[in-house]
Write an enzyme that holds these catalytic residues in place. Structure first.
Site, PDB file in Angstrom:
ATOM      1  CD  GLU A 141      29.484  -0.472  40.892  1.00  0.00           C
ATOM      2  OE1 GLU A 141      29.273  -0.788  42.392  1.00  0.00           O
ATOM      3  OE2 GLU A 141      29.646   0.752  40.673  1.00  0.00           O
ATOM      4  CE  LYS A 191      31.001  -0.818  45.490  1.00  0.00           C
ATOM      5  NZ  LYS A 191      30.171   0.047  44.825  1.00  0.00           N
ATOM      6  CB  CYS A 231      32.328   1.510  42.129  1.00  0.00           C
ATOM      7  SG  CYS A 231      31.647   3.225  41.733  1.00  0.00           S
TER       8      CYS A 231
END
Length: 535
Positions: free
Chosen positions: A268, A345, A379
């Site tokens: 990321e 995300k 993440c």
């Protein structure tokens, strides 16, 4: 000699490229009932490719039938459509099931004279015979029931009158004509089916080539479906320009290719090194604008590398202002067939929302690759189990987790959750993180990572559920071979069977179609440093 003309009507297995046509067909055939989402049809195809058929007439989809293999105890017991179909995704499919269950049948009424329904039933029947299943079972709609309720003493009597020819039902009558027989009535099978009053006829066709008294002995073959995974634990380092950054990334792609990796994944925010050659420190807004300018060249270079080195690249994530004006944290997945995919995300961390004004994305879908469907959870997204479950329902067997964490606590949150996703979804999870620091770039003060390739915890897999892992906080490439067939075995015959044993009758995940209601960025500054990720 006259040239043979191409077939105008073809029945074949459905592929993901048919999804738009299938959805359009369902909308025409059942305008007053909810349509499938793209993800549902993708899941049906990915979970059991052999069991999904389309009828194509003059290059247009005019028929679709979806099926799963189901255990007899489930298929012949009372059930509803949501439960038996895995909420429409076909995720209840059991590779050792002894009955073929019909989830869906739709035929374009404008092509009724082509006997499309009969052709699709024959395709199902041929499949059941080839797999030596006990037969075919499904809940058959009875759309004439509401209209004829006064002439029948309940749904059972209605079915019997249709069988005797005293009443007419276009669906049940067609099923009788194709060799199916009722074994009962399923109440509340499809509550939205008002014409059937929610009832369905529990219909079966028994395979004459299989002895019904002989217990089945289906086992999942222990095949080898090997995939080589490479995860880059990347050192955050200053670069003098964009070309030097690409040179650093290409080095790892080249090495992964030399090892014949099928995938290589980067961390990321791995592109924040592109801020290191700015002549002065930038505000968060200015930094996003600079990174947005790099988006086009970045995707072009990653796609070039994927083609040149014959490896699928999961491009970590890149903060950017997207076409709709929102600031998003986006993973660009560049496949070796030249296609490029994006995954935003979904959940920005409090720090991302506050400092960078990053908003969460609205969509999550699997990405079709040459070695099967995959998913990406950036993440913090790995800490929300609903997301991984949705990807697996759509057929994902590998989930990539690019992450960026600045301390061990943050890393362990991501690591433990990633391991949980591997266990509860019986899939592989690949983590890739940054190490080191970028002194000239705000929000990249220090990084902590131990990248790894995680597995379920059962006999075919690594002892600790870890196929491979890097040493802590050093730049390296970690590679492991995984066998996707081990997942198929574990889901059907493993010590525990998390996917199969879900209580579909008690809970489900509903994905909002709108997805636009965003939690605003917090007014108060979050606790802790300005870490961009933090897990």
């Amino acid at each position: 000699m006259a040239k043979a003309s191409e077939a105008r009507l073809l029945v074949r297995n459905a592929v993901t490229g048919d999804i738009a046509g299938i959805r359009a067909l369902i909308a025409r055939v059942y305008p007053h009932m909810g349509n499938y989402s793209t993800g549902m049809i993708r899941g049906q195809i990915n979970n059991f490719p052999e069991g999904q058929f389309v009828a194509v007439f003059e290059d247009k989809i005019v028929g679709y039938c979806a099926s799963s293999r189901i255990d007899e105890n489930v298929a012949l017991s009372p059930h509803d459509w949501e439960t038996i179909s895995g909420n429409g995704f076909g995720s209840r499919h059991d590779p050792t099931g002894d009955w073929l269950y019909g989830i869906e049948m739709a035929v374009d009424e404008r092509r009724r004279g082509l006997r499309i329904g009969k052709r699709l039933y024959e395709a199902r029947r041929t499949l059941a015979e080839r797999l030596e299943l006990k037969g075919i079972v499904f809940g058959g709609r009875m759309p004439g029931f509401r209209r004829a309720r006064r002439r029948a003493d309940g749904p059972e009597d209605y079915i019997e009158k249709v069988r005797e020819g005293k009443l007419r039902d276009p669906v049940i009558g067609f099923q009788f004509a194709n060799g199916f027989a009722p074994i009962g009535v399923l109440a509340d099978y499809l509550p939205d089916d008002q014409a059937s009053c929610g009832f369905a006829a529990h219909m079966v066709w028994r395979n004459p080539y299989v002895d019904p008294n002989e217990p089945p002995s289906f086992r999942v073959p222990r095949d080898v479906e090997s995939v080589r995974l490479a995860t880059v634990q990347l050192q955050a380092r200053p670069v003098k320009d964009f070309a030097e950054f690409i040179h650093n990334i290409e080095y790892f792609v080249d090495v992964a290719s030399n090892y014949s990796a099928d995938f290589v994944v980067f961390p990321e925010l791995f592109t924040l090194s592109l801020l290191s050659f700015e002549p002065e420190q930038l505000s968060a807004t200015e930094a996003i604008d600079r990174l947005t300018a790099h988006r086009g060249p970045l995707v072009k270079e990653l796609s070039r590398m994927a083609l040149r080195y014959n490896v699928n690249i999961v491009g970590g994530s890149h903060p950017t202002r997207t076409d709709d004006g929102d600031i998003q944290n986006v993973a660009y997945v560049c496949l070796r067939d030249g296609s490029v995919h994006e995954q935003e995300k979904i959940h920005p961390t409090p720090n991302e929302a506050y400092w960078w004004k990053i908003k969460g994305g609205d969509g999550l879908n699997v990405i079709q690759t040459d070695v099967g469907p995959i998913g990406v959870l950036i993440c913090y997204d790995s800490e929300f189990p609903e997301l991984a479950r949705r990807l697996v329902d759509e057929g994902a067997r590998i989930i990539f987790v690019p992450f960026c964490t600045d301390n061990r606590q943050g890393y362990m949150r991501v690591r433990y959750c990633a391991q949980a996703r591997a266990v509860e979804n019986q899939c592989f999870v690949v983590m890739s993180g940054n190490v080191g620091n970028l002194p000239g770039v705000e929000n990249m003060d220090v990084q902590y990572a131990q990248s790894c390739i995680l597995t379920p915890c059962d006999f075919p897999f690594a002892r600790d559920g870890i196929a491979a892992e890097a040493s802590e906080n050093i730049e390296t490439l970690t590679i492991a071979d995984v066998n996707l067939s081990d997942l198929t075995w574990a889901r059907a015959e493993g010590t525990v069977r998390n996917l199969t044993d879900r209580r579909f009758d008690l809970y489900r995940i509903d994905w909002s179609k709108g997805g636009a209601s965003q939690r605003p960025a917090p007014d108060a500054q979050p606790a802790g440093p300005k870490g961009p990720g933090g897990g």
